[in-house]
Design an enzyme around this catalytic site. Structure first.
Site, PDB file in Angstrom:
ATOM      1  N   GLU A   1     -31.824  12.315  12.226  1.00  0.00           N
ATOM      2  CA  GLU A   1     -30.573  11.843  12.846  1.00  0.00           C
ATOM      3  C   GLU A   1     -29.969  10.613  12.185  1.00  0.00           C
ATOM      4  OE1 GLU A   1     -32.231  11.314  16.688  1.00  0.00           O
ATOM      5  OE2 GLU A   1     -31.376  13.173  17.461  1.00  0.00           O
TER       6      GLU A   1
ATOM      7  N   TYR B   1     -16.311  35.969   3.415  1.00  0.00           N
ATOM      8  CA  TYR B   1     -15.643  34.717   3.047  1.00  0.00           C
ATOM      9  C   TYR B   1     -15.332  34.620   1.544  1.00  0.00           C
ATOM     10  CZ  TYR B   1     -17.713  33.391   7.535  1.00  0.00           C
ATOM     11  OH  TYR B   1     -18.093  33.344   8.847  1.00  0.00           O
TER      12      TYR B   1
END
Ligand SMILES: [Zn+2]
Ligand SMILES: [Zn+2]
Length: 430
Positions: free
Chosen positions: A408, A332
């Protein structure tokens, strides 16, 4: 009831936004938090490896279709692209989430723990969302729901990119952002700017970190095969020892960063990650194989490091009467946040998270294939805190490990940030 008390609490805490649209986005995002958590738990429990995100893609596509968003599936193998045309004319902005899990066996005891086992390059392995891409999918599904609910007011088009294989495609396959770009994800309609985020297990919930310019490194993998002449370990002079030669090469490679590069310009890393050769105490083997990785932030330094890895390896081998075969795979490019775009949009992020919660960070030597989109259009990529509040950073497991854990409650801020970035970008566009 509980929800409305919570909402009121939030409004009091964060202040009632003066601008109607802003308030709508934040309220909508908070009102679907429970759904976002449930989606994330589903993906966490059912992770799929790169280019194999079949069930994941199905669930994403189903959700987008249900929102009335135009959907394309099968992009770069399992990628899903949603196009939401706003009620008013304007440019196209893209938002991206990656969908792949990793060959890691989960050790975290949560009710939605992954027990999935799959084949990875011919090896059986546990599969886990050990980089948090499950949260990225759930966040972007949430953003789609928020923006679809205000479609008529949108001043342009939002393209939702759900991308496979960010962690790399299986051996012999193409994949990830590079293939998405090759298959035209930034065209038709043509994308003008792109935003993306990565959850971070070591940044506290509620915080956002970013950097203008070079943010994550360019990554290359390389291998060096040193071939000598096998002999009895008691009579080294009758052979050519590839172990001693490889040791010299490993040490000399360290001088690329410490002696050859101007580190005031940018950092760089050269790492040997494995060295294999030999089988017994008294046998000098014929061959030693080494593999490693290079991380750079500057194009000139990138090519110079390649040149030096080859020169050092082949010349040291030659001086010992051995040979070195060097192979470098360019992976990348640098994840480069367009400076003007970052400057233009950082106010939005500060507004959403609170100015005191947005920090400027040093560049990371990790890598991201979001860079392929940024090579084509201006892009901004930032980090979203996922570490539970109060947890010591030394106890927060790093990404890609069996103990990786994300709180979360971090996700709503992700939904609010990406939604507001898209809306504000379209508002500000001329
Ligand atoms: Zn990762
Ligand atoms: Zn990742």
């Amino acid at each position: 009831m509980v929800r409305s008390v919570l909402l009121l609490g939030c409004l009091l805490l964060f202040g009632i936004p003066s601008f109607g649209q802003v308030s709508n986005i934040d309220q909508k995002a908070r009102s679907i938090e429970e759904k976002i958590i449930q989606w994330r738990r589903y993906f966490h429990q059912n992770p799929e490896l790169g280019n194999r995100e079949f069930k994941t893609a199905e669930k994403v596509a189903e959700h987008l279709k249900q929102l009335g968003i135009e959907v394309k599936t099968g992009v770069a193998h399992t990628g899903v692209v949603g196009i939401l045309k706003g009620g008013k004319a304007g440019p196209v902005v893209a938002l991206r989430a990656d969908m792949d899990g990793l060959p890691v066996t989960e050790r975290v005891e949560v009710p939605f723990k992954s027990t999935v086992v799959a084949d990875y390059n011919g090896q059986k392995t546990g599969v886990m969302h050990a980089c948090g891409h499950d949260t990225h999918i759930a966040i972007l599904m949430g953003v789609a729901e928020v923006l679809a609910s205000m479609k008529n007011e949108l001043k342009g088009t939002v393209k939702f990119i759900f991308q496979p294989a960010e962690e790399g495609a299986p051996e012999g396959e193409e994949g990830g952002a590079k293939l998405m770009v090759k298959e035209g994800v930034l065209e038709n309609p043509k994308v003008e700017a792109i935003f993306g985020l990565h959850i971070d297990s070591q940044i506290e919930v509620g915080k956002i970190a970013y950097r203008p310019g070079a943010t994550m490194a360019a990554v290359d993998f390389f291998s060096i095969n040193v071939k000598g002449k096998q002999t009895h370990g008691a009579y080294p002079w009758s052979g050519v020892d590839p172990i001693v030669t490889s040791s010299q090469i490993v040490t000399a490679l360290q001088t690329i960063v410490s002696r050859n590069l101007n580190l005031t310009q940018a950092p760089a890393v050269v790492t040997i990650g494995a060295i294999n050769g030999g089988i017994r105490q008294n046998i000098i083997p014929e061959e030693v194989k080494m593999i490693g990785t290079i991380r750079t932030f500057d194009e000139g330094m990138h090519s110079y490091v390649h040149k030096r890895v080859s020169e050092i390896s082949t010349h040291i081998a030659e001086s010992a009467g051995a040979t070195a075969n060097v192979k470098i795979d360019v992976l990348y490019p640098v994840t480069f946040n367009d400076v003007a775009l970052t400057e233009k949009m950082i106010g939005t992020v500060q507004n959403v998270a609170g100015k005191e919660n947005v920090t400027l960070i040093p560049a990371k030597t990790g890598a991201e294939d979001f860079s392929y989109y940024q090579q084509k259009v201006p892009g901004f990529f930032f980090f979203l805190g996922g570490k539970p509040k109060g947890k010591d950073v030394s106890e927060a497991a790093p990404h890609h490990t069996p103990d990786f854990f994300v709180d979360e409650s971090s996700m709503v801020l992700g939904v609010r940030s990406l939604s507001r970035l898209a809306v504000d970008y379209l508002e500000k566009a001329k």
